[in-house]
Design an enzyme around this catalytic site. Structure first.
Site, PDB file in Angstrom:
ATOM      1  N   TYR A   1      -1.833  -0.018  11.003  1.00  0.00           N
ATOM      2  CA  TYR A   1      -1.695  -0.029   9.293  1.00  0.00           C
ATOM      3  C   TYR A   1      -0.611   0.202   8.714  1.00  0.00           C
ATOM      4  CZ  TYR A   1      -3.713  -0.931   4.634  1.00  0.00           C
ATOM      5  OH  TYR A   1      -3.889  -1.438   3.278  1.00  0.00           O
TER       6      TYR A   1
ATOM      7  N   SER B   1       0.943  -1.092  -0.027  1.00  0.00           N
ATOM      8  CA  SER B   1       0.168  -0.110   0.077  1.00  0.00           C
ATOM      9  C   SER B   1       0.920   1.212   0.009  1.00  0.00           C
ATOM     10  CB  SER B   1      -0.752  -0.171   1.444  1.00  0.00           C
ATOM     11  OG  SER B   1      -1.477   1.364   1.416  1.00  0.00           O
TER      12      SER B   1
HETATM   13  P1  NDP Z   1     -11.357  -6.216   0.103  1.00  0.00           P
HETATM   14  O1  NDP Z   1     -11.883  -5.925   1.622  1.00  0.00           O
HETATM   15  O2  NDP Z   1     -12.257  -5.810  -0.852  1.00  0.00           O
HETATM   16  O3  NDP Z   1     -10.659  -7.702  -0.002  1.00  0.00           O
HETATM   17  C1  NDP Z   1      -9.728  -8.043   0.925  1.00  0.00           C
HETATM   18  C2  NDP Z   1      -9.657  -9.539   0.736  1.00  0.00           C
HETATM   19  O4  NDP Z   1      -8.688  -9.962   1.909  1.00  0.00           O
HETATM   20  C3  NDP Z   1     -10.791 -10.366   0.827  1.00  0.00           C
HETATM   21  O5  NDP Z   1     -10.897 -11.160  -0.021  1.00  0.00           O
HETATM   22  C4  NDP Z   1     -11.072 -11.039   2.196  1.00  0.00           C
HETATM   23  O6  NDP Z   1     -11.643 -12.137   2.323  1.00  0.00           O
HETATM   24  C5  NDP Z   1      -9.310 -11.300   2.406  1.00  0.00           C
HETATM   25  N1  NDP Z   1      -9.140 -11.322   3.809  1.00  0.00           N
HETATM   26  C6  NDP Z   1      -9.110 -10.541   4.787  1.00  0.00           C
HETATM   27  N2  NDP Z   1      -8.744 -11.143   6.029  1.00  0.00           N
HETATM   28  C7  NDP Z   1      -8.517 -12.524   5.808  1.00  0.00           C
HETATM   29  C8  NDP Z   1      -8.199 -13.554   6.623  1.00  0.00           C
HETATM   30  N3  NDP Z   1      -7.755 -13.468   7.649  1.00  0.00           N
HETATM   31  N4  NDP Z   1      -7.500 -14.755   5.746  1.00  0.00           N
HETATM   32  C9  NDP Z   1      -7.904 -14.812   4.376  1.00  0.00           C
HETATM   33  N5  NDP Z   1      -8.308 -13.729   3.621  1.00  0.00           N
HETATM   34  C10 NDP Z   1      -8.554 -12.763   4.280  1.00  0.00           C
HETATM   35  O7  NDP Z   1     -10.207  -5.096  -0.047  1.00  0.00           O
HETATM   36  P2  NDP Z   1      -9.016  -4.847  -1.038  1.00  0.00           P
HETATM   37  O8  NDP Z   1      -9.171  -5.630  -2.309  1.00  0.00           O
HETATM   38  O9  NDP Z   1      -9.116  -3.355  -1.318  1.00  0.00           O
HETATM   39  O10 NDP Z   1      -7.828  -5.333  -0.280  1.00  0.00           O
HETATM   40  C11 NDP Z   1      -6.829  -6.164  -0.806  1.00  0.00           C
HETATM   41  C12 NDP Z   1      -5.389  -5.795  -0.311  1.00  0.00           C
HETATM   42  O11 NDP Z   1      -5.454  -4.452  -0.866  1.00  0.00           O
HETATM   43  C13 NDP Z   1      -5.214  -5.617   1.182  1.00  0.00           C
HETATM   44  O12 NDP Z   1      -3.873  -6.276   1.679  1.00  0.00           O
HETATM   45  C14 NDP Z   1      -5.297  -4.018   1.503  1.00  0.00           C
HETATM   46  O13 NDP Z   1      -4.830  -3.597   2.599  1.00  0.00           O
HETATM   47  C15 NDP Z   1      -4.641  -3.447   0.342  1.00  0.00           C
HETATM   48  N6  NDP Z   1      -4.846  -2.289  -0.182  1.00  0.00           N
HETATM   49  C16 NDP Z   1      -6.223  -1.739  -0.383  1.00  0.00           C
HETATM   50  C17 NDP Z   1      -6.274  -0.382  -0.875  1.00  0.00           C
HETATM   51  C18 NDP Z   1      -7.669   0.141  -1.035  1.00  0.00           C
HETATM   52  O14 NDP Z   1      -7.618   1.220  -0.832  1.00  0.00           O
HETATM   53  N7  NDP Z   1      -8.702  -0.630  -1.258  1.00  0.00           N
HETATM   54  C19 NDP Z   1      -5.179   0.502  -1.088  1.00  0.00           C
HETATM   55  C20 NDP Z   1      -3.800  -0.180  -1.012  1.00  0.00           C
HETATM   56  C21 NDP Z   1      -3.706  -1.535  -0.260  1.00  0.00           C
HETATM   57  P3  NDP Z   1     -12.536 -12.791   3.658  1.00  0.00           P
HETATM   58  O15 NDP Z   1     -12.916 -11.603   4.280  1.00  0.00           O
HETATM   59  O16 NDP Z   1     -13.465 -13.509   2.644  1.00  0.00           O
HETATM   60  O17 NDP Z   1     -11.575 -13.664   4.254  1.00  0.00           O
HETATM   61  C1  8X3 Z   2      -5.126   1.859   1.785  1.00  0.00           C
HETATM   62  C2  8X3 Z   2      -4.509   3.025   1.297  1.00  0.00           C
HETATM   63  O1  8X3 Z   2      -4.549   5.598   1.445  1.00  0.00           O
HETATM   64  O2  8X3 Z   2      -6.656   4.256   1.006  1.00  0.00           O
HETATM   65  O3  8X3 Z   2      -3.975   0.768   1.804  1.00  0.00           O
HETATM   66  O4  8X3 Z   2      -5.624   4.281   3.091  1.00  0.00           O
HETATM   67  S1  8X3 Z   2      -5.271   4.434   1.915  1.00  0.00           S
END
Ligand code: NDP
Ligand code: 8X3
Length: 243
Positions: A142, A129
């Protein structure tokens, strides 16, 4: 690099970047095993239950995925989350444990378990991120988790140097997925606010970048890719339209 005929394992495949990447990989002819806790929401060649915070769950997931695929060409460590948007003075042991165990320990654990199955020419990817590159307020744990993940990937790159395995971290900024709903613990109004007055990234935008890194020639390793909405210059600075 042609992807057709390759195999992939994607964590966090039930939503957001993971689900979008599974879709694009399959469209490119890749056989994909997806894992998440909400297994019923995964649309992959094989959907398996996975809790990355649990060693036994991860071991069972990787064993089954490797057996099904006969070897792993692409491992995408994507599962992750943030909890809360509050000053660190309000932090709780529960939130700290969940954020660190999911984003950091989870990715490290899956990598350790899957590495013996990753074939030569393979590629290991991580979702970091922009929070792992520059701090912003009210997100200290985070931020710490994503910085830690970046540190792990740097170490892994050193230890795998000399092996034909590529390693990439994709570092997105603000993207509209279920991330915000999870971060605000199901509060739909609070979850909408970060996307107001701005055009955020979509899950597809990020998945396309993942596919880009995968399809470079084998001698080209994209170590890190930072992807932000045009209106976002940093975690703490987003230009919003007047509403
Ligand atoms: P979502 O919430 O849409 O997806 C997150 C995914 O992670 C889900 O499939 C969820 O599945 C899975 N997950 C969470 N906890 C667990 C666990 N304990 N075991 C297995 N799977 C898990 O969010 P994003 O697609 O945005 O997030 C994906 C990644 O991107 C993360 O690492 C997040 O930190 C990162 N990120 C997101 C940003 C954003 O603005 N959206 C920006 C930068 C980074 P389930 O709950 O079914 O287990
Ligand atoms: C999440 C990035 O800037 O949306 O990983 O909090 S931000």
């Amino acid at each position: 690099m042609e992807l057709a005929g390759k195999t992939a394992v994607v964590t966090g495949a039930s939503s957001g970047f993971g689900a979008a990447t599974v879709r694009k990989l399959r469209e490119a002819g890749v056989r994909v095993v997806g894992g998440a806790r909400r297994v019923e929401r995964i649309d992959a060649d094989l959907a398996l239950p996975l809790d990355v915070t649990d060693e036994e769950s991860c071991a069972a997931f990787v064993t089954r995925a490797a057996a099904e695929l006969g070897g792993i060409d692409i491992l995408y460590n994507n599962a992750g989350l943030a909890l809360g948007r509050y000053p660190f003075t309000e932090s709780t042991p529960e939130d700290e444990a969940t954020v660190l165990h999911t984003n950091v320990d989870g990715a490290i654990r899956i990598t350790r378990l899957a590495l013996p199955h990753v074939r030569d020419g393979g590629h290991i990817l991580f979702t970091g991120s922009i929070a792992g590159r520059q701090a912003y307020q009210n997100a200290a744990v985070y931020v710490a988790a994503k910085f830690a993940l970046r540190g792990f990937v740097y170490g892994l790159r050193e230890d795998l140097l000399g092996r034909p395995i590529r390693i990439t971290t994709v570092d997105p900024g603000l993207a509209e997925t279920e991330f915000s709903l999870v971060r605000f613990k199901g509060d739909a109004d609070a979850a909408k606010a970060p996307y107001e007055g701005v055009e955020p990234l979509t899950a597809d935008d990020v998945a396309e970048c993942v596919l880009f890194t995968l399809t470079r020639p084998l001698h080209v390793n994209i170590d890190e890719m930072v992807i932000k909405a045009l209106a976002q210059s940093s975690g703490g600075r987003i230009l919003r339209r007047e509403t």
